[in-house]
Scaffold this motif. Structure first.
Motif, PDB file in Angstrom:
ATOM      1  N   UNK A 111      -0.808  -3.625 -15.219  1.00 48.06           N
ATOM      2  CA  UNK A 111      -0.011  -4.297 -16.232  1.00 48.06           C
ATOM      3  C   UNK A 111       1.251  -4.898 -15.633  1.00 48.06           C
ATOM      4  N   UNK A 112       1.844  -4.186 -14.672  1.00 46.96           N
ATOM      5  CA  UNK A 112       3.045  -4.706 -14.030  1.00 46.96           C
ATOM      6  C   UNK A 112       2.789  -6.011 -13.298  1.00 46.96           C
ATOM      7  N   UNK A 171      11.639   7.526  -9.573  1.00 42.93           N
ATOM      8  CA  UNK A 171      10.646   6.632  -8.980  1.00 42.93           C
ATOM      9  C   UNK A 171       9.269   7.170  -9.339  1.00 42.93           C
ATOM     10  N   UNK A 172       8.596   6.474 -10.227  1.00 40.80           N
ATOM     11  CA  UNK A 172       7.364   6.965 -10.828  1.00 40.80           C
ATOM     12  C   UNK A 172       6.273   7.240  -9.791  1.00 40.80           C
ATOM     13  N   UNK A 196       0.832  -1.197   0.000  1.00 47.19           N
ATOM     14  CA  UNK A 196       0.000   0.000   0.000  1.00 47.19           C
ATOM     15  C   UNK A 196       0.877   1.261   0.000  1.00 47.19           C
ATOM     16  N   UNK A 197       0.524   2.175  -0.879  1.00 44.63           N
ATOM     17  CA  UNK A 197       1.167   3.496  -0.934  1.00 44.63           C
ATOM     18  C   UNK A 197       2.680   3.399  -1.097  1.00 44.63           C
ATOM     19  N   UNK A 198       3.112   2.596  -2.065  1.00 43.18           N
ATOM     20  CA  UNK A 198       4.538   2.533  -2.392  1.00 43.18           C
ATOM     21  C   UNK A 198       4.876   3.389  -3.600  1.00 43.18           C
ATOM     22  N   UNK A 199       3.913   4.179  -4.092  1.00 46.12           N
ATOM     23  CA  UNK A 199       4.218   5.089  -5.202  1.00 46.12           C
ATOM     24  C   UNK A 199       5.346   6.031  -4.777  1.00 46.12           C
ATOM     25  N   UNK A 218       9.874  -1.465 -10.767  1.00 48.22           N
ATOM     26  CA  UNK A 218       8.654  -2.198 -10.433  1.00 48.22           C
ATOM     27  C   UNK A 218       8.656  -3.620 -10.980  1.00 48.22           C
ATOM     28  N   UNK A 219       9.129  -3.893 -12.197  1.00 47.10           N
ATOM     29  CA  UNK A 219       9.164  -5.292 -12.648  1.00 47.10           C
ATOM     30  C   UNK A 219       9.944  -6.197 -11.700  1.00 47.10           C
ATOM     31  N   UNK A 220      11.084  -5.720 -11.195  1.00 46.53           N
ATOM     32  CA  UNK A 220      11.865  -6.515 -10.247  1.00 46.53           C
ATOM     33  C   UNK A 220      11.103  -6.705  -8.942  1.00 46.53           C
TER      34      UNK A 220
END
Length: 327
Positions: free
Chosen positions: A243-244, A233-234, A169-172, A178-180
């Motif tokens: 999608x990720x 960091x997006x 939660x809330x890691x934006x 992110x893929x890793x």
């Protein structure tokens, strides 16, 4: 919020675990009374071992304490306010994934630990681990919960396929790759287990045109996305995570999108309550969100940031602006 629940392996037809009010609404209905009392000013105002040496490797800048991000008492308060809003949104539920007797649970980026504590209380037979870079969690916790200092962006040290449920939660703004990250989630979730990610958008929007192109809310959205890009960091996680998660190999991915009003201007009583708390969340969190990014990556002066924040606070109190954020 965009809320993603995804299974590690196929478990039958995809179903929406819980119907969130407002999730499929195209428009939020504005309250008839623009002088609603809710606008009163006085309303509810890695490798673990290798990290030990940096547990309190804090730095101070512009009157705030930071680790990877702000981690002082003011930020902790805002995290707990956000937890309350998430719980209101989910009708008192701590998760939407259809869990059945979870035995081993991981809360990634646990923050103050409030979700992990509530979950451990609700599922006393589950073994719950909450991880974070900063040791800001309380010492008195349920016996089936433990907090660990760990960096979720490094290789996880847990046994593969060991968790029934991974909560995010809330890691934006916290993850560069992110893929890793999702690969680690997939490797460490049991077959048939679930992950669930809840994130908030950073771009204020309106359905009635009251967030105008020349407004401070519109500027906030553009500036925030640009600052996140410069930081590496997006801040677009709310739109990118579905999608990720799929790309990592998860199936039965369910996305539930809704809107958090940025103030109590909504007619619906539940959304009005969320809006009331969300305005407080913005007012208590904005400085922590933007002071570090804008001064270090967009080269604003602290004085420019404070003027910017003052304009934001004024707009948050503007009853004629019907803003919300995607969730």
């Amino acid at each position: 919020m965009a809320d993603q629940a995804a299974s590690q392996t196929a478990a039958g037809p995809s179903t929406t675990p819980l119907d969130i009010q407002g999730a499929t609404q195209n428009d939020l209905e504005v309250a008839d009374d623009e002088t609603d009392s809710a606008y009163d000013d006085d309303d509810v105002a890695s490798d673990t071992t290798s990290l030990r040496s940096s547990i309190e490797d804090y730095h101070f800048q512009n009157g705030r304490r930071y680790h990877a991000g702000p981690n002082d008492e003011q930020q902790s308060d805002s995290l707990d306010i956000a937890h309350h809003i998430w719980t209101l949104t989910k009708d008192g539920n701590l998760h939407l994934a259809p869990l059945q007797n979870p035995q081993r649970v991981l809360d990634v980026g646990t923050g103050t630990g409030i979700w992990a504590i509530d979950f451990a209380d609700h599922y006393p037979s589950a073994s719950v681990i909450g991880t974070d870079l900063s040791p800001i969690q309380p010492l008195s916790v349920p016996p089936n919960l433990q907090f660990e200092i760990d960096d979720c962006c490094m290789d996880w040290t847990y046994r593969k396929e060991s968790f029934d449920f991974v909560h995010i939660r809330s890691l934006y703004g916290c993850v560069a790759d992110w893929p890793a990250f999702y690969e680690q989630c997939f490797k460490h979730t049991k077959p048939g287990g679930w992950i669930e990610q809840s994130e908030m958008g950073v771009v204020p929007k309106s359905d009635d045109g009251t967030v105008k192109p020349d407004s401070i809310f519109h500027q906030w959205g553009e500036v925030s996305l640009r600052a996140g890009d410069e930081f590496g960091k997006s801040l677009r996680t709310v739109d990118e995570m579905k999608q990720g998660i799929k790309d990592a190999g998860f199936v039965d991915v369910v996305e539930i999108r809704t809107k958090w009003p940025m103030g109590p201007w909504v007619k619906d009583e539940k959304l009005k309550e969320i809006g009331r708390w969300n305005r407080l969340h913005w007012e208590s969190s904005m400085e922590g969100w933007c002071m570090f990014l804008l001064t270090n990556y967009l080269k604003w002066s602290p004085e420019e940031v404070q003027i910017y924040l003052a304009k934001m606070r004024a707009m948050l109190r503007n009853k004629g602006v019907h803003a919300y954020q995607d969730m």
